[in-house]
Design an enzyme around this catalytic site. Structure first.
Site, PDB file in Angstrom:
ATOM      1  N   HIS A   1       0.699  -1.109   0.214  1.00  0.00           N
ATOM      2  CA  HIS A   1      -0.095   0.052  -0.114  1.00  0.00           C
ATOM      3  C   HIS A   1       0.837   1.297  -0.093  1.00  0.00           C
ATOM      4  O   HIS A   1       1.957   1.197   0.503  1.00  0.00           O
ATOM      5  CB  HIS A   1      -0.911   0.172   1.200  1.00  0.00           C
TER       6      HIS A   1
ATOM      7  N   ASP B   1     -10.617 -11.689  11.172  1.00  0.00           N
ATOM      8  CA  ASP B   1      -9.716 -11.912  10.004  1.00  0.00           C
ATOM      9  C   ASP B   1      -8.052 -12.117  10.696  1.00  0.00           C
ATOM     10  O   ASP B   1      -7.633 -11.031  11.028  1.00  0.00           O
ATOM     11  CB  ASP B   1      -9.520 -10.409   9.277  1.00  0.00           C
TER      12      ASP B   1
ATOM     13  N   ASP C   1      -5.732 -13.726   9.321  1.00  0.00           N
ATOM     14  CA  ASP C   1      -4.690 -13.464   8.589  1.00  0.00           C
ATOM     15  C   ASP C   1      -3.392 -14.534   9.095  1.00  0.00           C
ATOM     16  O   ASP C   1      -2.241 -13.937   9.164  1.00  0.00           O
ATOM     17  CB  ASP C   1      -4.016 -12.189   8.506  1.00  0.00           C
TER      18      ASP C   1
ATOM     19  N   ASP D   1       2.317   2.098   3.199  1.00  0.00           N
ATOM     20  CA  ASP D   1       3.301   1.128   3.962  1.00  0.00           C
ATOM     21  C   ASP D   1       4.431   1.710   3.656  1.00  0.00           C
ATOM     22  O   ASP D   1       5.592   1.571   4.542  1.00  0.00           O
ATOM     23  CB  ASP D   1       3.075  -0.290   3.296  1.00  0.00           C
TER      24      ASP D   1
ATOM     25  N   HIS E   1     -10.770 -13.999   3.733  1.00  0.00           N
ATOM     26  CA  HIS E   1     -11.805 -13.218   3.458  1.00  0.00           C
ATOM     27  C   HIS E   1     -13.158 -14.120   3.076  1.00  0.00           C
ATOM     28  O   HIS E   1     -14.383 -13.958   3.352  1.00  0.00           O
ATOM     29  CB  HIS E   1     -11.601 -12.192   2.153  1.00  0.00           C
TER      30      HIS E   1
ATOM     31  N   ASP F   1      -4.584 -13.831  -2.344  1.00  0.00           N
ATOM     32  CA  ASP F   1      -4.012 -13.542  -1.019  1.00  0.00           C
ATOM     33  C   ASP F   1      -3.998 -14.547  -0.103  1.00  0.00           C
ATOM     34  O   ASP F   1      -4.883 -15.139   0.466  1.00  0.00           O
ATOM     35  CB  ASP F   1      -4.698 -12.251  -0.354  1.00  0.00           C
TER      36      ASP F   1
ATOM     37  N   GLU G   1      -8.859 -13.804  -1.367  1.00  0.00           N
ATOM     38  CA  GLU G   1      -8.166 -14.083   0.005  1.00  0.00           C
ATOM     39  C   GLU G   1      -8.908 -15.138   0.688  1.00  0.00           C
ATOM     40  O   GLU G   1     -10.011 -15.116   0.684  1.00  0.00           O
ATOM     41  CB  GLU G   1      -7.948 -13.121   0.906  1.00  0.00           C
TER      42      GLU G   1
END
Lengths: 438, 438, 438, 438
Positions: B99, B305, B307, B102, B269, B294, B266
């Site tokens: 991003h 989430d 992750d 980031d 998700h 993802d 993802e």
């Protein structure tokens, strides 16, 4: 006659076999950590799913095609017994489990119902003698008949409580007669739909009264089976009283029933309660109440009891890990396939395929778990991780020599705290290596 | 200087290796179905989790120990670029994703923010030239800054919409400059907290307006990256507009955006939306919009989430199966580890362990999926199962030659219907054999 | 004879009445926003729950005590028609809805099944003429019979597709004969259990082919009912193809079916999909496809379709708000109680109590929603909140006069962004005032 | 200075008021069932959400605009105390609650941290004396600081256990100094991320050791507050040890801690555990451990702790019903708003709006519940429903005079069982009448 025509007895052919009707991992006589797979796993066929299941669901009728469908009443009941022992033979499984109402139809009166039961129990007894097959556990179905609409031991109607008592009394007698190793209480209607019309305190008190009477009666007749409670959080009730292992432990503590009960842990019930299967097994193990397991698996994206045959190797590995570490292993319990073929798997041979899938998944889980133990993988991780409780202030804490005063004094003087990484990603990679390599 | 001191470049040592810092399954040059693993998988490191993640969660602060923590502002931004290229080197990974926020800190004004970005993009560009590493995709973070509290393209404040447009314009320019293969839209704040104060119609219309402007601007500047939308059903918003693949397709259809977008799917998700990862991939594949993935995994017993780095071999196998069957495979997309080390895995080396775990899990999934394809396991099942649509009335239906009148005539004359078992239990047993044996 | 003995016709007695058999809020002739409650709500009784529901669940048998239980076959079918019109009379409800298989039993052949249907449709037709009651919608049950085990329009067996076509053809003819205002497609078996043995692309293509044939046939016979698709995400299938409103819209777009269909939104299906009821209604409304509603409610702590009678006033208020704002209100649709009495509410009078509870809840929701509209509560909130899109840069965006270039120029020159609070807590307090005070 | 500029003291204006800054239902001096609303409800403001909450979430930064943001360090801590007493004054709330780390920043050493705390506790003490405001409970935050990454009392690091002990020791001393009525244990990091690296038995044993030390120390210093445990099932840990009320009871039983603890029940934690708020309250009540409540609400379609201000009148009514029936009502406990304004409600006045919304919702719930009790609505239902346990065989069961033998004899002779309807739909309609009419 045969209900599984053209189906051979299933033999172990090894992991490379492409014979659908062979075991790829379950080798009954293979020795793992000093016992055979057969001794470790003590597989059982569940009478209800295998012989009374129809494939119906809330939106559709029966799909299963079964040879015994041509019969009804007591003829049907007798045919199912034959089918059961045929399937046990085909699968080379030693145990089976049943509810009273699975094996014999209700009559017009309780007397007639009991008479029906006696007949079939006699037939089963003969088969057991002839084949050496054994009853892992029996139980009473107090959820199907509409009389139990408000519960059995937790009903709002005292007549129903009495009926339930009579039913369990008979079931205990049959368990004794057939040498059942366990007796299971699953409270299918012991719960509530809404607190708006429920006297929760009375219902739970009555459940405890009921279980105490059961303990007393088993003792009276010399039935020494292990009593098991099977937790489930919901379905059919909105809230089931034996929600999970911890809830059941609280209940057993409160009503002084703990010495008399262990737990029968079901994978799909664990996940419906928001837990992993291994969590419920671990909680049971560290509390000394891991009694037996109902082997199946749920779909975590669905909110009901799908009772699928277990095929997830992660789950069977971690389940077998808990069982191997349990004092005495699975003990008098066993691995009962409380699982049903999918509604679209409606042929008799699907029952055989499904049990092969489940037995192989548990055999493979046993292999992987045993290797993890032999290699001390998790033991090593824990020894390092909790090493600080082996000496110094940690040992003081564990030994009961510490107080807030001594600990504060230590903390005020202590150097800055350093923690170590939990290394979870690496540990999971190790598990994948074992699942792929063993 | 090194941010991963004493960490060697990770090499393939094979499945039996007990070297934690080696690949057991990922062998970049191993050829599978005609392409190397490297070509199939196109792994990418996610800048945000790897270099800006702190280990904080809603109940606790940063735990991660990172060498770049000693810096701040632009110095920190520059140090992270160094760390990124060091990690790409260590892992032998070709791609990364970021991003805008980031890589560089916001300034006091948009001008200053953009200037910061330009500096870091220049630094990244140099590293890319020197190393050959590539940008899989970039994107704009329009969810962290409080200005986006009501959304970006779906904000209730027109000034914020304008700001977001300016931000994406810049990001598209940077994507072009760095040769990004894709550009991702993840609408972290494009959703609502409550319908009570939301003009849903206007917000969705505005989202479409925004995306059309992005398409137009990319064309204008000759940025030919594949545009990707990344669905997510909830979190941070109560409802996210790009709920899942199907919802996103409906949106793209309605607003004539379908020709311009594919999806970035993802795993976590997918499960938050109530789907399996493979479901979202399959839906994308049959609609021709499977663009990139993802790679991570959620905990299906938790509602947010998580992750996690992907380690479930069932999931990676079925994901790779969809990718292998996708026209052109993963195409210009890749396997981006949108995954974070657990909060308790706070050492730099845990980042390496975690990527090894994930890369090995995908490599193993690729091996198993490829073997399933080579052996035509699923192909064979489908050919048999749907065979009735290859001829006769079935072929008429598929070819558009049937109507309710002709089908009724057929049905009235037809013999009783016979269905075949779906054999799901046996199919799952086959998958277990492949996972254990390949 | 009467199936609801001693049950009077239910009249409005006002909110203070303690007569269980009276409406407290539903006053059919009360005018709200220019129409009577009767016109706004267009209540319908669902034939399946009311007349074929038994109270069984996956763990227990029938509990419902019904006067028609003494009959079987066509006699039972005829008795249910009598019961239906008696209940419509008692409740003063104008509409009813049925599946073909609710009203008449299947015969040994499709011919015989159709003949059974014709008889009962004739009986219904006579009652409709005599009473003025109307058919809100009919539909075909293609999920109960085992022939649909793999789906109907999405079956793997072409013979089943043909059978389904014949069945819907007949249902369309009956709909036309009875003057149905709508025709509903709920795909109870249109979904999959597992992707491992599913050809997703073919199944969805076939579903579209089927619906096109239905559209064509209705046109051919001059049946001008509104076609409705009813989304549901799961159950009985693991994944249902019409997952939610957005998924259904994507499907309708892709296959050019959008001009021919609206949606029938069910509250409990919405929540199973992870949405609020009002979300699904809003999505339908802004896409011009809000056709009708299935009024019920789920238990958000349970993961299956509980189909409870709707009593949550928040939900009925927000549902009625969407309907009041829909162009033409509920239009040709209505409020159909796709709801079943709890298994422990097994007396005939519970059916009456349950409908009173649901009708009063919707009437009260209508009152509260109408007052919120009259007072412009939400309108005022939105006008303030989105005011920036009424002029200046916001108006440019909405009018299509903006681009990334013009917006960037604006953003670079703009003063720091100021957002306003969303005020959600205060808005919720206002809703509570309305619910308590109206 | 004022942190809530232009905000008047909130007064009761009645349900028809359209003044946003007035109570519509909460009339502190209104007498309900013999006590004032103020005495029944004992409202408390939660220091953490109100004064340290920032509006950040895992995907975005601080949004809250607060007057004290201009300060840092101890100045910030002091400003927050001023803001707290200002808000208590504005809301006319008598109580507040805090974690140690809410009120004062950590220093470089434990000594410095404690010194900071002492300063602020002194400031609070003065304000309490001056205003008469009281401390409902305090607690120790042992989850934010990274030292607790592996837990506090259940850490794998003995040094951390010691630190936690020192921290709670200090908190108990401060509780005593400020006259706290309760002391709360919420184990934010007492749980596990994975069983793969967790010694569950040791961790739970250590938790019990820790709590025994706390009991001993409170006794030693004469701190007679009620000790409370606050259950939560997950988040931040994957599994939290105090999962729900029943799990906590099992733990307290096992480790002989039951005499020393009651529970602090939070609505959102209840629903995350799969229970209704009223279920957790009822379980606590019938076990004599209902101590206090954390008033908030979750979003049942979201899987994390949303901590919304409570506005659901069904929930507040049923919660107040349990509290009114609890022996001694809420006792030394209270209604603490463990709730945060939505991230988009970022202005100071939103804090006031949100508390008004919550206080009015509880006041309204109190009114409705009191009226249900006065009218003996639920009492009457239960007396009828469970009447069979008042005499005959039912009374024998309850009195312990029955056994399986006597019950079987009764059941064999008994006439066919007749159950009564549970009437749930009608009961829910009554509740709606009360909510609309009271």
């Amino acid at each position: 006659m045969s209900y599984f025509a053209n189906t051979p007895v299933i033999r172990y052919e090894g992991r490379g076999s492409d014979n659908p009707l062979a075991f790829k991992f379950y080798n009954p006589d293979e020795v793992v950590l000093g016992k055979t797979m057969r001794e470790h796993l003590r597989f059982a066929v569940a009478y209800w799913h295998a012989f009374t299941g129809t494939g119906s669901d809330p939106f559709g009728g029966a799909t299963n095609v079964r040879g015994w469908d041509r019969y009804s009443g007591m003829d049907l009941a007798k045919a199912r017994v034959e089918a059961c022992f045929e399937l046990l033979h085909i699968l080379d499984v030693d145990y089976f489990c049943f509810h009273d109402r699975d094996i014999a139809p209700e009559g017009d009166t309780l007397q007639e119902t009991n008479a029906n039961l006696d007949v079939i129990v006699g037939q089963i007894e003969e088969h057991m003698k002839a084949t050496g097959k054994k009853l892992l556990w029996n139980t009473a179905n107090m959820f199907t008949n509409p009389r139990f609409v408000h519960g059995a031991a937790t009903t709002s109607n005292a007549d129903v409580f009495a009926y339930a008592a009579a039913q369990v009394k008979k079931a205990l007698e049959h368990g004794k007669r057939l040498g059942a190793e366990n007796y299971v209480f699953w409270g299918g209607r012991e719960g509530y739909e809404s607190l708006l019309n429920t006297d929760l305190g009375l219902e739970l008190d009555n459940l405890a009264r009921f279980l105490h009477m059961a303990v007393d009666y088993a003792k009276e007749i010399g039935f020494d089976a292990q009593f098991l409670i099977e937790p489930k959080p919901k379905e059919p009730s909105k809230h089931q009283y034996d929600f999970d292992a911890a809830t059941t432990l609280a209940f057993l503590h409160k009503y002084s029933l703990l010495p008399h009960f262990k737990l029968n842990i079901e994978a799909n019930h664990a996940t419906l309660a928001g837990h992993t299967f291994e969590h419920e097994l671990r909680v049971s193990r560290i509390n000394g109440v891991l009694g037996s397991i109902d082997a199946n698996q749920g779909d975590l994206l669905l909110g009901w009891d799908t009772d699928e045959f277990p095929t997830d190797l992660y789950s069977t590995t971690l389940a077998m890990y808990e069982i191997l570490l349990n004092e005495g292993g699975i003990g008098r319990g066993g691995v009962n396939f409380d699982a049903k073929v999918r509604r679209a798997s409606f042929e008799p041979v699907d029952l055989v395929h499904a049990h092969i899938a489940g037995m192989d998944a548990f055999a493979r889980g046993l292999q992987v778990a045993a290797k993890l133990i032999e290699d001390r993988v998790f033991d090593g991780i824990l020894e390092t991780r909790y090493g600080s409780f082996q000496s110094g202030i940690g040992a003081d804490i564990v030994a009961g020599r510490a107080s807030f005063r001594t600990l504060e004094a230590y903390a005020l003087e202590n150097k800055p705290i350093v923690n170590a990484s939990g290394r979870l990603e690496h540990i999971k990679a190790i598990v994948n290596q074992y699942i792929s390599n063993v």
